[in-house]
Motif scaffolding. Structure first.
Motif, PDB file in Angstrom:
ATOM      1  N   GLN A 159      12.111 -12.355  16.054  1.00  0.00           N
ATOM      2  CA  GLN A 159      12.306 -10.843  16.754  1.00  0.00           C
ATOM      3  C   GLN A 159      13.118 -10.095  16.965  1.00  0.00           C
ATOM      4  OE1 GLN A 159      10.140 -13.221  18.438  1.00  0.00           O
ATOM      5  NE2 GLN A 159       8.729 -12.778  16.678  1.00  0.00           N
ATOM      6  N   ASP A 160      14.705 -10.593  17.000  1.00  0.00           N
ATOM      7  CA  ASP A 160      15.944 -10.162  17.222  1.00  0.00           C
ATOM      8  C   ASP A 160      16.334  -9.720  15.735  1.00  0.00           C
ATOM      9  OD1 ASP A 160      15.938 -11.013  19.789  1.00  0.00           O
ATOM     10  OD2 ASP A 160      17.151 -12.429  19.511  1.00  0.00           O
ATOM     11  N   LYS A 161      15.806  -8.774  15.329  1.00  0.00           N
ATOM     12  CA  LYS A 161      16.073  -8.150  14.095  1.00  0.00           C
ATOM     13  C   LYS A 161      15.627  -6.691  13.974  1.00  0.00           C
ATOM     14  CE  LYS A 161      11.821  -9.895  11.717  1.00  0.00           C
ATOM     15  NZ  LYS A 161      11.145 -10.528  10.633  1.00  0.00           N
ATOM     16  N   TRP A 162      16.230  -5.956  12.806  1.00  0.00           N
ATOM     17  CA  TRP A 162      15.868  -4.646  12.893  1.00  0.00           C
ATOM     18  C   TRP A 162      14.857  -4.634  11.858  1.00  0.00           C
ATOM     19  CZ3 TRP A 162      21.360  -5.031  13.129  1.00  0.00           C
ATOM     20  CH2 TRP A 162      21.908  -4.377  14.136  1.00  0.00           C
ATOM     21  N   PRO A 163      14.034  -3.603  11.451  1.00  0.00           N
ATOM     22  CA  PRO A 163      12.805  -3.325  10.459  1.00  0.00           C
ATOM     23  C   PRO A 163      13.350  -3.853   9.285  1.00  0.00           C
ATOM     24  CG  PRO A 163      12.792  -1.616  11.901  1.00  0.00           C
ATOM     25  CD  PRO A 163      14.021  -2.405  12.275  1.00  0.00           C
ATOM     26  N   ALA A 164      12.610  -4.439   8.158  1.00  0.00           N
ATOM     27  CA  ALA A 164      12.928  -4.989   7.156  1.00  0.00           C
ATOM     28  C   ALA A 164      13.612  -4.168   6.116  1.00  0.00           C
ATOM     29  CB  ALA A 164      11.939  -5.747   6.210  1.00  0.00           C
ATOM     30  N   ARG A 165      13.233  -2.692   6.229  1.00  0.00           N
ATOM     31  CA  ARG A 165      13.813  -1.640   5.482  1.00  0.00           C
ATOM     32  C   ARG A 165      15.001  -1.660   5.381  1.00  0.00           C
ATOM     33  NH1 ARG A 165      10.384   3.710   6.308  1.00  0.00           N
ATOM     34  NH2 ARG A 165      11.689   4.222   4.306  1.00  0.00           N
ATOM     35  N   PHE A 166      15.880  -1.743   6.443  1.00  0.00           N
ATOM     36  CA  PHE A 166      17.189  -1.550   6.593  1.00  0.00           C
ATOM     37  C   PHE A 166      18.011  -2.863   5.861  1.00  0.00           C
ATOM     38  CE2 PHE A 166      16.044   0.622  10.560  1.00  0.00           C
ATOM     39  CZ  PHE A 166      16.192   1.664  10.164  1.00  0.00           C
ATOM     40  N   TYR A 167      17.520  -3.831   5.790  1.00  0.00           N
ATOM     41  CA  TYR A 167      17.959  -5.071   5.016  1.00  0.00           C
ATOM     42  C   TYR A 167      17.769  -4.878   3.328  1.00  0.00           C
ATOM     43  CZ  TYR A 167      17.965  -7.343   9.645  1.00  0.00           C
ATOM     44  OH  TYR A 167      18.300  -7.472  11.005  1.00  0.00           O
ATOM     45  N   GLU A 168      16.688  -4.138   3.016  1.00  0.00           N
ATOM     46  CA  GLU A 168      16.227  -4.029   1.881  1.00  0.00           C
ATOM     47  C   GLU A 168      16.354  -2.734   0.834  1.00  0.00           C
ATOM     48  OE1 GLU A 168      12.111  -4.738   2.237  1.00  0.00           O
ATOM     49  OE2 GLU A 168      12.392  -6.795   3.206  1.00  0.00           O
ATOM     50  N   GLU A 169      16.337  -1.601   1.774  1.00  0.00           N
ATOM     51  CA  GLU A 169      16.630  -0.331   1.172  1.00  0.00           C
ATOM     52  C   GLU A 169      18.241   0.059   1.291  1.00  0.00           C
ATOM     53  OE1 GLU A 169      13.545   2.376   2.347  1.00  0.00           O
ATOM     54  OE2 GLU A 169      12.109   0.703   1.878  1.00  0.00           O
ATOM     55  N   ARG A 170      18.809   0.734   0.166  1.00  0.00           N
ATOM     56  CA  ARG A 170      20.230   1.270   0.208  1.00  0.00           C
ATOM     57  C   ARG A 170      20.018   2.650   0.652  1.00  0.00           C
ATOM     58  NH1 ARG A 170      24.164  -2.347  -0.933  1.00  0.00           N
ATOM     59  NH2 ARG A 170      23.604  -4.114  -2.086  1.00  0.00           N
ATOM     60  N   ILE A 171      21.118   3.272   1.531  1.00  0.00           N
ATOM     61  CA  ILE A 171      21.119   4.513   1.896  1.00  0.00           C
ATOM     62  C   ILE A 171      21.096   5.366   0.114  1.00  0.00           C
ATOM     63  CG2 ILE A 171      22.334   6.590   2.739  1.00  0.00           C
ATOM     64  CD1 ILE A 171      22.746   4.603   5.080  1.00  0.00           C
ATOM     65  N   ALA A 172      20.305   6.403   0.001  1.00  0.00           N
ATOM     66  CA  ALA A 172      20.366   6.909  -1.187  1.00  0.00           C
ATOM     67  C   ALA A 172      21.601   7.996  -1.552  1.00  0.00           C
ATOM     68  CB  ALA A 172      18.982   7.700  -1.412  1.00  0.00           C
ATOM     69  N   GLU A 173      21.645   8.626  -0.691  1.00  0.00           N
ATOM     70  CA  GLU A 173      22.966   9.707  -0.735  1.00  0.00           C
ATOM     71  C   GLU A 173      23.766   9.934   0.384  1.00  0.00           C
ATOM     72  OE1 GLU A 173      20.944  13.014  -2.036  1.00  0.00           O
ATOM     73  OE2 GLU A 173      19.419  13.185  -0.005  1.00  0.00           O
ATOM     74  N   GLY A 174      24.677  10.824   0.132  1.00  0.00           N
ATOM     75  CA  GLY A 174      25.671  11.181   1.433  1.00  0.00           C
ATOM     76  C   GLY A 174      27.061  10.158   1.327  1.00  0.00           C
ATOM     77  N   PRO A 175      27.763  10.444   2.538  1.00  0.00           N
ATOM     78  CA  PRO A 175      29.041   9.314   2.620  1.00  0.00           C
ATOM     79  C   PRO A 175      28.878   8.000   2.807  1.00  0.00           C
ATOM     80  CG  PRO A 175      28.521  10.622   4.541  1.00  0.00           C
ATOM     81  CD  PRO A 175      27.429  11.294   3.549  1.00  0.00           C
ATOM     82  N   SER A 176      27.598   7.536   3.149  1.00  0.00           N
ATOM     83  CA  SER A 176      27.308   6.173   3.226  1.00  0.00           C
ATOM     84  C   SER A 176      26.295   5.710   2.217  1.00  0.00           C
ATOM     85  CB  SER A 176      26.745   5.855   4.633  1.00  0.00           C
ATOM     86  OG  SER A 176      27.792   6.034   5.576  1.00  0.00           O
ATOM     87  N   GLN A 177      26.496   6.343   1.049  1.00  0.00           N
ATOM     88  CA  GLN A 177      25.410   6.060  -0.049  1.00  0.00           C
ATOM     89  C   GLN A 177      25.799   4.252  -0.475  1.00  0.00           C
ATOM     90  OE1 GLN A 177      25.968   8.291  -3.604  1.00  0.00           O
ATOM     91  NE2 GLN A 177      24.353   7.467  -4.634  1.00  0.00           N
TER      92      GLN A 177
END
Length: 277
Positions: free
Chosen positions: A208-226
């Motif tokens: 349970q010491d983790k973030w939701p799975a989406r943060f490990y699987e989905e890349r930021i789509a746009e912007g300065p941290s794309q």
């Protein structure tokens, strides 16, 4: 069908849904249980969109970017979902100007050996690496436990710079019981381990010491941290170091030795009887 169309930025729909939640009317009765339980009830893949840590809604930031110390306190938090029990006032680039690393580090009330281990020699703050963060997270968690126990606002540390030296003097002056800064941090460590042991008893471990799975699987789509995405291997390495510094096992469970060292023999006995250690 909840009887309305939900669109981003629709204030009327937002306030109406809040009213429904408050009075548990219609679909509001489902959402009133929190996003984790609501998603479980709704099903159909909605669990993916419940952004929770330890089943508690997380704070409004994206861990794929931003200051590591600030972010990491959320997954190690004993209650999950936020860093108010840990790194809420951790070192962040917003707190100082370029080239003022040494000034900020000297200003903060922290033992010199801890500062050296966390910030290196010469001292340097780099909030975008994981180096030194495990120790910093542990130290801030222990201090925050004392701050909460004393009933003092966290901003007293982040804005005024109060640390164990100040809190030891305040406590000693108020109660007549003389505590050193090291004593204060030991109290904080004892509180944190007791809270973790309680969480372990209720089913919390490394899983349970983790973030939701989406943060490990989905890349930021746009912007300065794309393209940014969490690196699971780096997070696992951080947790390994953090648990080691805590004296916990690889599953994030306090060891008998650590609990007894902190004077929590009864807690160690209870966890052993329940088969956790």
């Amino acid at each position: 069908d909840i009887g309305m169309e939900l669109k981003w930025g629709d204030e009327e729909a937002t306030f109406e849904l809040l009213r429904m939640i408050a009075y548990r009317k219609g679909f509001g009765d489902v959402l009133a249980e929190g996003s984790y339980r609501a998603a479980k009830k709704i099903g159909k893949g909605s669990e993916k969109y419940a952004m929770t840590i330890k089943n508690m809604e997380m704070m409004g930031f994206d861990p794929r970017v931003g200051a590591r110390t600030w972010n990491l306190g959320s997954i190690t938090s004993v209650r999950g979902g936020d860093n108010l029990r840990s790194t809420h006032f951790g070192f962040s680039p917003r707190e100082y100007k370029e080239g003022e690393d040494t000034k900020l580090i000297e200003w903060f009330d922290m033992p010199s050996d801890v500062k050296k281990a966390v910030f290196g020699t010469p001292p340097h703050i780099d909030e975008y690496t994981y180096s030194g963060k495990a120790l910093l997270v542990k130290w801030l968690e222990d201090l925050t436990a004392v701050i909460n126990a004393l009933g003092v606002c966290l901003f007293a540390s982040s804005e005024v710079g109060l640390g164990p030296t100040h809190y030891a003097k305040l406590y000693s002056s108020l109660t007549g019981f003389q505590l050193t800064p090291a004593d204060i941090m030991l109290v904080g460590e004892r509180i944190h381990n007791l809270q973790r042991a309680y969480a372990v008893r209720e089913g919390i471990t490394r899983a349970q010491d983790k973030w939701p799975a989406r943060f490990y699987e989905e890349r930021i789509a746009e912007g300065p941290s794309q393209g940014a995405v969490l690196d699971k291997d780096k997070i696992d390495t951080f947790l390994d170091e953090y648990y080691r510094l805590r004296g916990w096992n690889a599953s994030g469970i306090p060891s008998r030795e650590k609990l007894e060292e902190l004077g929590l023999e009864d807690v160690a006995f209870d966890l052993q009887n329940r088969g956790f250690i």
